[in-house]
Design an enzyme around this catalytic site. Structure first.
Site, short mmCIF file in Angstrom:
data_model
loop_
_atom_site.label_atom_id
_atom_site.label_comp_id
_atom_site.label_asym_id
_atom_site.label_seq_id
_atom_site.Cartn_x
_atom_site.Cartn_y
_atom_site.Cartn_z
CG HIS A 24 51.79 45.20 -17.04
ND1 HIS A 24 51.26 44.20 -16.25
CD2 HIS A 24 52.85 45.68 -16.35
CE1 HIS A 24 51.97 44.09 -15.13
NE2 HIS A 24 52.93 44.99 -15.18
CG ASP A 126 48.16 42.96 -16.27
OD1 ASP A 126 48.47 42.60 -15.11
OD2 ASP A 126 48.98 43.40 -17.08
#
Length: 483
Positions: A24, A126
């Site tokens: 990520h 995210d």
């Protein structure tokens, strides 16, 4: 890449908040670099814990702030405890589980404080942080979600999510309904191990992803339209939200050689010299991501006997170093030195995959690895073992046709305790046959190269990803102009 806009007299300060995992952190940093390169008045800032600065900083250049990307830190939520691991895949499996479940809530107060202090114009969160849209809305700030995976796995999982009420508890497999393209059949053991009802934190993420997203301005995907054309359209149709397909982000700033080599952190560059001595297309690159926890028995089958050692092919293998003494015999590395190279630290994966010596990529099918391999036209041998990796494998093997399974002769599962041992004979056979010149897999190699051409075209001037970044930048300037 520079994009013109009528709002050039107004700075756009963007906070980017990644989850605590390399899969990520790295693509969101690439995205920040794309924003910085798109317009001189874009001011992207990566918001991370202190321990994760070393992961993102090397790819930015010689110092923080290179190329217009800033870094702001917030305290790690467990700073007062004995746990000091801040990145998934670095510590034990227990610490990895804690990093999945806890920070999704514990990071929220720190984010609120940073928003009050820095007053960003836009928050890019995210998708794992399902609370971020409502937090941003409290301060009147538009929020964009960053999805680190592709649209195909998300659309497939959405179908599975919708099918849950009618699914038989005794079913061995399910056929994913109402899906564009080839029929997708998923064995139940290969469904994501965080599937509905098994994890409270992930259930909330899924509810957010598949809900109406009332507080979200748009969604950014690290993919490109030519790769997932039907599924990009399907996502836009069903969700009715602004969607920007801006990948492969790994192709950003390729002129910054040092930044590409050290993307994701300082690592082992000695393997690049080893590759220089190998013939074009003669090496299989073996890497299972930063969070792979193979048992020693499986590592032994992969390495010894008729595994990689006796496959009669060159191999470059990234191995986690935490239990090597349990399975690696004395002298093994010396024995394979001419044909094999073992990387024990963080690998410069994008640079490795771009090397002319690489002929195939044995991968766990994590989305970053999938996209990084496809973006340079490398065909893949698939070995998924967790999360949505089996769904990604379906895309590679059954939809695109640029990959083959390492093994399909026994039970595969997203649950570690259900894995069957992949035998060394199957590994050796798959590697040998996949790199055989003019062999049965030559069509897969050709399809992979075609995808690589499409990926590069998407990121260039006039390409679909370039256009989506342009649209995003213009939309953001329009937002702050109205505000």
């Amino acid at each position: 890449m520079t994009i013109n806009t009528n709002n050039s007299n107004k700075k756009c300060r963007v906070f980017l908040i990644p989850h605590l995992a390399r899969g990520h952190l790295i693509p969101m940093t690439d995205f920040a670099k794309l924003l910085a390169a798109a317009h001189p008045d874009m001011e992207p800032t990566m918001v991370v814990t202190p321990g994760n600065v070393s992961i993102i900083d090397p790819s930015l250049g010689q110092s923080p702030g290179f190329n217009g990307v800033q870094i702001v830190t917030y305290p790690f939520p467990f700073a007062s405890t004995k746990t000091c691991v801040e990145t998934m895949g670095v510590g034990s499996k227990e610490e990895r589980t804690m990093l999945i479940n806890q920070p999704t809530l514990l990071i929220q107060p720190a984010l609120e404080e940073l928003i009050i202090k820095y007053k960003p114009d836009v928050v890019v969160s995210d998708a794992m942080f399902y609370w971020a849209p409502s937090v941003a809305a409290q301060f009147g700030i538009p929020c964009i979600l960053f999805v680190s995976g592709g649209t195909f796995p998300l659309v497939v999982f959405k179908r599975i999510y919708d099918m849950q009420p009618s699914m038989s508890v005794d079913a061995d497999q399910i056929t994913v309904s109402d899906l564009l393209g080839p029929k997708i059949v998923m064995p139940v053991p290969e469904l994501p191990n965080y599937r509905i009802g098994h994890n409270e934190a992930c259930d909330k993420v899924l509810d957010s992803l598949f809900g109406s997203w009332p507080d979200v301005y748009g969604i950014v995907f690290n993919t490109f339209r030519a790769l997932e054309k039907e599924h990009c359209k399907e996502f836009e149709r069903v969700q009715r939200k602004r969607a920007y397909f801006i990948g492969p982000v790994s192709l950003c700033n390729t002129s910054n050689v040092d930044g590409v080599i050290h993307r994701g952190g300082k690592g082992d560059v000695g393997c690049l010299k080893w590759l220089d001595g190998k013939e074009d297309g003669s090496v299989v690159y073996v890497s299972f991501g930063s969070e792979c926890y193979f048992k020693s028995e499986q590592l032994h089958e992969l390495a010894i006997g008729h595994g990689l050692e006796h496959s009669r092919r060159n191999f470059l293998w990234v191995v986690r170093g935490d239990n090597m003494e349990e399975w690696m015999p004395d002298g093994w590395e010396d024995r394979i030195a001419g044909r094999g190279f073992v990387v024990k630290r963080w690998p410069p994966q994008v640079t490795i995959l771009s090397h002319s010596a690489i002929g195939a990529f044995m991968t766990h099918c994590g989305w970053n690895s999938v996209l990084e391999g496809l973006s340079v036209g490398v065909p893949m041998l698939t070995w998924p073992f967790a999360s949505e990796e089996f769904i990604n494998e379906k895309l590679l093997v059954e939809v695109i046709g640029c990959a083959a399974k390492v093994w399909d002769g026994g039970k595969r599962s997203t649950r570690e305790e259900e894995h069957e041992l992949v035998p060394r004979s199957a590994i050796a056979h798959a590697v040998f046959k996949f790199l055989e010149p003019g062999g049965e897999y030559v069509a897969m190699h050709s399809k992979a190269k075609n995808v690589g051409v499409l990926a590069l075209a998407a990121m260039q001037e006039g390409g679909s990803s370039h256009g989506d970044i342009k649209n995003l930048v213009n939309d953001l300037f329009g937002l702050i102009g109205r505000k």
